[in-house]
Design a protein around this motif. Structure first.
Motif: not given
Length: 286
Positions: A185-210
């Motif tokens: 769950p988001d609340a536990d993950l934010e407590r664990y990481l200190g930040t929210k983990a991003p949704d990765l649906s569009m990560m390939i287009r923002s970062r690129g494979p390389k």
């Protein structure tokens, strides 16, 4: 004709300066060069895994690992549901069925021995903030080798790209484009990481494979002190993760690339026709 050639030459020089000078400079500032991905994890100890005994490993896993982890392949359910696990540990412990199919085996052995060192999270976890999983450095290398041998023996040999992503990433990351919600769950993950983990649906287009290949291999190279751990994927598993992200977030890439070539051919033909038309018009005036 000479005047036109001079204009063309000037355009070539300007475009060349921008393309080979300004653009690389801007890119080097925005994306500093980092060392390439290291799929051998050379900074970790080399543990001899050649004599691992899967039967001994099964006993060790049953005695030491199933208190937190489930193993669906062996019909062993996790001791708690995801919400309870996340509340207790900060993140849902992974199912171990296919862990040895996606992680480098020497990395996995080092992770069992010292998870903080293997994941490169010493900046986040220490005596006052212990890592959720304890280190098993009290075990001998032979015992750790037995555990890895057992986990390798139960792992599937034919995981799909989505299966690999699920094993490696979905405890923290969602893929809304594929209706996949993170197990933690988001609340536990934010407590664990200190930040929210991003949704990765569009990560390939923002970062690129390389860029993604380097980041997945070792996030600290790209974002120093990030709470994301080094996961330890094999090169093949990493390729499958990126392939899955491409299928979800950039499914039209192949079609778009082929269309781009056709458009360039179209422009080249039109340029030749326009030049021929211009020559005809001016030939009548002179």
């Amino acid at each position: 004709m000479l005047r036109e050639l001079k204009i063309l030459l000037l355009l070539i020089i300007v475009v060349g300066i921008i393309y080979w000078g300004v653009e690389p400079l801007a890119h080097s500032i925005m994306h500093p060069k980092v060392a390439p991905a290291d799929y051998e994890f050379k900074d970790l100890d080399k543990i001899d895994l050649s004599k691992g005994d899967a039967q001994k490993g099964k006993k060790l896993v049953t005695e030491n690992c199933t208190a937190c982890h489930g193993i669906k392949a062996e019909k062993i359910n996790p001791p708690m549901d995801n919400a309870s696990s996340a509340s207790s540990y900060g993140v849902v412990p992974p199912d171990l069925s296919n862990i040895a199919a996606v992680l480098d085996h020497n990395f996995l052995a080092n992770f069992i021995k010292n998870p903080v060192k293997a994941t490169e999270l010493s900046h986040k976890f220490g005596d006052s903030n212990p890592y959720p999983m304890p280190g098993y450095d009290w075990m001998s290398d032979d015992e750790i080798s037995d555990i890895v041998a057992y986990l390798a023996s139960i792992a599937s040999k034919n995981l799909s790209d989505k299966d690999v992503f699920t094993q490696a990433c979905d405890r923290c990351h969602s893929i809304r484009y594929d209706k996949m919600v993170a197990l933690t769950p988001d609340a536990d993950l934010e407590r664990y990481l200190g930040t929210k983990a991003p949704d990765l649906s569009m990560m390939i287009r923002s970062r690129g494979p390389k860029e993604l290949s380097v980041f997945i291999n070792n996030p600290q190279k790209m974002i120093p002190n990030t709470p994301m751990p080094r996961v330890g994927l094999t090169q093949q598993a990493e390729k499958q993760v990126i392939s899955y992200l491409e299928k979800v977030g950039d499914s039209k890439k192949a079609q778009r690339d082929s269309l781009g070539i056709k458009i360039m051919i179209f422009f080249a033909v039109m340029a030749l026709l326009a030049y021929a038309w211009k020559r005809k018009i001016w030939s009548d005036l002179h």
